[in-house]
Design a protein around this motif. Structure first.
Motif, PDB file in Angstrom:
ATOM      1  N   GLY A 132       0.806  -1.206   0.000  1.00 47.74           N
ATOM      2  CA  GLY A 132       0.000   0.000   0.000  1.00 47.74           C
ATOM      3  C   GLY A 132       0.843   1.261   0.000  1.00 47.74           C
ATOM      4  O   GLY A 132       2.049   1.236  -0.245  1.00 47.74           O
ATOM      5  N   SER A 133       0.183   2.383   0.291  1.00 47.55           N
ATOM      6  CA  SER A 133       0.815   3.705   0.255  1.00 47.55           C
ATOM      7  C   SER A 133       1.084   4.205   1.670  1.00 47.55           C
ATOM      8  O   SER A 133       0.245   4.058   2.562  1.00 47.55           O
ATOM      9  CB  SER A 133      -0.107   4.705  -0.443  1.00 47.55           C
ATOM     10  OG  SER A 133      -0.329   4.312  -1.769  1.00 47.55           O
ATOM     11  N   TRP A 134       2.231   4.825   1.843  1.00 53.36           N
ATOM     12  CA  TRP A 134       2.675   5.340   3.127  1.00 53.36           C
ATOM     13  C   TRP A 134       3.201   6.760   2.932  1.00 53.36           C
ATOM     14  O   TRP A 134       3.699   7.102   1.862  1.00 53.36           O
ATOM     15  CB  TRP A 134       3.802   4.472   3.682  1.00 53.36           C
ATOM     16  CG  TRP A 134       3.439   3.040   3.891  1.00 53.36           C
ATOM     17  CD1 TRP A 134       3.299   2.075   2.932  1.00 53.36           C
ATOM     18  CD2 TRP A 134       3.169   2.398   5.127  1.00 53.36           C
ATOM     19  NE1 TRP A 134       2.959   0.870   3.509  1.00 53.36           N
ATOM     20  CE2 TRP A 134       2.884   1.050   4.855  1.00 53.36           C
ATOM     21  CE3 TRP A 134       3.156   2.833   6.442  1.00 53.36           C
ATOM     22  CZ2 TRP A 134       2.581   0.141   5.852  1.00 53.36           C
ATOM     23  CZ3 TRP A 134       2.863   1.919   7.441  1.00 53.36           C
ATOM     24  CH2 TRP A 134       2.571   0.589   7.144  1.00 53.36           C
ATOM     25  N   GLY A 135       3.144   7.571   3.958  1.00 56.18           N
ATOM     26  CA  GLY A 135       3.693   8.921   3.891  1.00 56.18           C
ATOM     27  C   GLY A 135       4.235   9.344   5.238  1.00 56.18           C
ATOM     28  O   GLY A 135       3.814   8.838   6.276  1.00 56.18           O
ATOM     29  N   GLY A 136       5.205  10.270   5.204  1.00 56.67           N
ATOM     30  CA  GLY A 136       5.768  10.748   6.463  1.00 56.67           C
ATOM     31  C   GLY A 136       6.938  11.668   6.238  1.00 56.67           C
ATOM     32  O   GLY A 136       7.085  12.286   5.176  1.00 56.67           O
ATOM     33  N   LYS A 180      15.799  18.047   6.597  1.00 57.79           N
ATOM     34  CA  LYS A 180      14.513  17.372   6.800  1.00 57.79           C
ATOM     35  C   LYS A 180      13.942  16.959   5.447  1.00 57.79           C
ATOM     36  O   LYS A 180      14.129  17.637   4.444  1.00 57.79           O
ATOM     37  CB  LYS A 180      13.540  18.287   7.517  1.00 57.79           C
ATOM     38  CG  LYS A 180      14.034  18.683   8.900  1.00 57.79           C
ATOM     39  CD  LYS A 180      12.952  18.474   9.915  1.00 57.79           C
ATOM     40  CE  LYS A 180      13.427  18.884  11.289  1.00 57.79           C
ATOM     41  NZ  LYS A 180      13.951  17.778  12.034  1.00 57.79           N
ATOM     42  N   LEU A 181      13.241  15.838   5.446  1.00 58.30           N
ATOM     43  CA  LEU A 181      12.647  15.281   4.238  1.00 58.30           C
ATOM     44  C   LEU A 181      11.162  15.027   4.429  1.00 58.30           C
ATOM     45  O   LEU A 181      10.724  14.689   5.525  1.00 58.30           O
ATOM     46  CB  LEU A 181      13.302  13.938   3.891  1.00 58.30           C
ATOM     47  CG  LEU A 181      14.792  13.925   3.613  1.00 58.30           C
ATOM     48  CD1 LEU A 181      15.298  12.496   3.588  1.00 58.30           C
ATOM     49  CD2 LEU A 181      15.081  14.627   2.292  1.00 58.30           C
ATOM     50  N   LYS A 182      10.404  15.137   3.367  1.00 57.85           N
ATOM     51  CA  LYS A 182       9.012  14.685   3.311  1.00 57.85           C
ATOM     52  C   LYS A 182       9.021  13.510   2.344  1.00 57.85           C
ATOM     53  O   LYS A 182       9.581  13.605   1.252  1.00 57.85           O
ATOM     54  CB  LYS A 182       8.103  15.797   2.802  1.00 57.85           C
ATOM     55  CG  LYS A 182       6.655  15.385   2.767  1.00 57.85           C
ATOM     56  CD  LYS A 182       5.747  16.585   2.636  1.00 57.85           C
ATOM     57  CE  LYS A 182       4.308  16.200   2.449  1.00 57.85           C
ATOM     58  NZ  LYS A 182       3.740  15.382   3.472  1.00 57.85           N
ATOM     59  N   CYS A 183       8.428  12.387   2.745  1.00 55.59           N
ATOM     60  CA  CYS A 183       8.564  11.162   1.959  1.00 55.59           C
ATOM     61  C   CYS A 183       7.223  10.479   1.700  1.00 55.59           C
ATOM     62  O   CYS A 183       6.297  10.561   2.507  1.00 55.59           O
ATOM     63  CB  CYS A 183       9.458  10.174   2.691  1.00 55.59           C
ATOM     64  SG  CYS A 183      11.124  10.766   3.003  1.00 55.59           S
ATOM     65  N   ASP A 184       7.177   9.798   0.571  1.00 53.81           N
ATOM     66  CA  ASP A 184       6.091   8.890   0.224  1.00 53.81           C
ATOM     67  C   ASP A 184       6.718   7.556  -0.155  1.00 53.81           C
ATOM     68  O   ASP A 184       7.756   7.514  -0.816  1.00 53.81           O
ATOM     69  CB  ASP A 184       5.283   9.424  -0.960  1.00 53.81           C
ATOM     70  CG  ASP A 184       4.498  10.662  -0.598  1.00 53.81           C
ATOM     71  OD1 ASP A 184       3.720  10.607   0.376  1.00 53.81           O
ATOM     72  OD2 ASP A 184       4.669  11.689  -1.277  1.00 53.81           O
ATOM     73  N   LEU A 229       7.081   6.614   8.693  1.00 52.59           N
ATOM     74  CA  LEU A 229       5.945   6.642   7.775  1.00 52.59           C
ATOM     75  C   LEU A 229       4.697   6.075   8.442  1.00 52.59           C
ATOM     76  O   LEU A 229       4.782   5.191   9.292  1.00 52.59           O
ATOM     77  CB  LEU A 229       6.259   5.821   6.521  1.00 52.59           C
ATOM     78  CG  LEU A 229       7.493   6.224   5.735  1.00 52.59           C
ATOM     79  CD1 LEU A 229       7.857   5.159   4.715  1.00 52.59           C
ATOM     80  CD2 LEU A 229       7.272   7.559   5.051  1.00 52.59           C
ATOM     81  N   SER A 230       3.551   6.590   8.007  1.00 45.93           N
ATOM     82  CA  SER A 230       2.258   6.073   8.432  1.00 45.93           C
ATOM     83  C   SER A 230       1.453   5.699   7.196  1.00 45.93           C
ATOM     84  O   SER A 230       1.642   6.278   6.129  1.00 45.93           O
ATOM     85  CB  SER A 230       1.479   7.145   9.204  1.00 45.93           C
ATOM     86  OG  SER A 230       2.157   7.504  10.366  1.00 45.93           O
ATOM     87  N   ARG A 231       0.557   4.749   7.370  1.00 50.43           N
ATOM     88  CA  ARG A 231      -0.272   4.320   6.249  1.00 50.43           C
ATOM     89  C   ARG A 231      -1.164   5.458   5.810  1.00 50.43           C
ATOM     90  O   ARG A 231      -1.744   6.160   6.614  1.00 50.43           O
ATOM     91  CB  ARG A 231      -1.107   3.110   6.666  1.00 50.43           C
ATOM     92  CG  ARG A 231      -1.791   2.463   5.493  1.00 50.43           C
ATOM     93  CD  ARG A 231      -2.384   1.136   5.859  1.00 50.43           C
ATOM     94  NE  ARG A 231      -1.450   0.102   6.169  1.00 50.43           N
ATOM     95  CZ  ARG A 231      -0.761  -0.609   5.262  1.00 50.43           C
ATOM     96  NH1 ARG A 231      -0.871  -0.323   3.994  1.00 50.43           N
ATOM     97  NH2 ARG A 231       0.037  -1.569   5.644  1.00 50.43           N
ATOM     98  N   LYS A 232      -1.273   5.639   4.495  1.00 56.14           N
ATOM     99  CA  LYS A 232      -2.140   6.685   3.933  1.00 56.14           C
ATOM    100  C   LYS A 232      -3.551   6.170   3.804  1.00 56.14           C
ATOM    101  O   LYS A 232      -3.810   5.031   3.652  1.00 56.14           O
ATOM    102  CB  LYS A 232      -1.639   7.102   2.555  1.00 56.14           C
ATOM    103  CG  LYS A 232      -0.400   7.945   2.620  1.00 56.14           C
ATOM    104  CD  LYS A 232      -0.059   8.389   1.227  1.00 56.14           C
ATOM    105  CE  LYS A 232       0.964   9.501   1.224  1.00 56.14           C
ATOM    106  NZ  LYS A 232       1.218   9.981  -0.108  1.00 56.14           N
TER     107      LYS A 232
END
Length: 163
Positions: A40-44, A57-61, A160-163
């Motif tokens: 699945g998709s994750w973001g964080g 700092k990074l923003k990630c998918d 990351l957390s699940r989207k």
């Protein structure tokens, strides 16, 4: 007569214990770990660190696809001045992992080997960059820790957390 009685009890105890011991030895084996919890998709967000001590700092998918023994990974991270786009294809054989990786921004590629457990991927990275990648996870969150050798990028850590 008293010596026969304890021997009789020992034999009876052994006869009763044998099926229990057999059940323990032949009981259901633990299921092999799967990639299912990652799909699945994750973001964080996270941070990368360079050998000179600077960090950003990074923003990630992250996107995990596949089924059965196959897993495709795509991780895209964007910082203020840098970005990282890593892809990997993994194959599980029991708990053993093998596959390939590529980092598209820096045009590096190589192979991956490692281990899969029910809550962790532990990978050794070789090729254009050497290092390791550890992914710990459950159904709703994961942490990715990458350590590299021989290049200015020292490490990347992402939650990351699940989207």
């Amino acid at each position: 007569m008293t010596s026969a009685r304890p021997a009789h009890r020992r034999h009876l105890l052994c006869a009763l214990a044998a099926p229990l011991a057999l059940a323990i030895q032949t009981g259901p084996s633990a299921a092999e770990p799967t990639f299912q919890p990652l799909l699945g998709s994750w973001g964080g967000s996270g941070t990368y660190r360079l050998q000179d001590g600077t960090s950003e700092k990074l923003k990630c998918d992250a996107y995990y696809t596949g089924s059965g023994s196959q897993l495709g990974i795509a991780v895209r991270c964007q910082g203020q001045t840098n970005k990282i786009e890593m892809r990997s294809k993994l194959t599980a054989n029991g708990g053993a992992l093998s596959g390939s990786w590529e980092e598209r921004t820096y045009n590096a590629a190589g192979s991956v080997s490692g281990k899969l457990t029910e809550d962790r991927l532990s990978l050794a990275i070789t090729g254009g960059v050497g290092g390791s990648m550890i992914v710990t996870y459950d159904k709703s969150k994961q942490t990715v820790a990458i350590a590299t050798e021989g290049i200015p990028l020292k490490s990347v850590t992402v939650s990351l957390s699940r989207k």
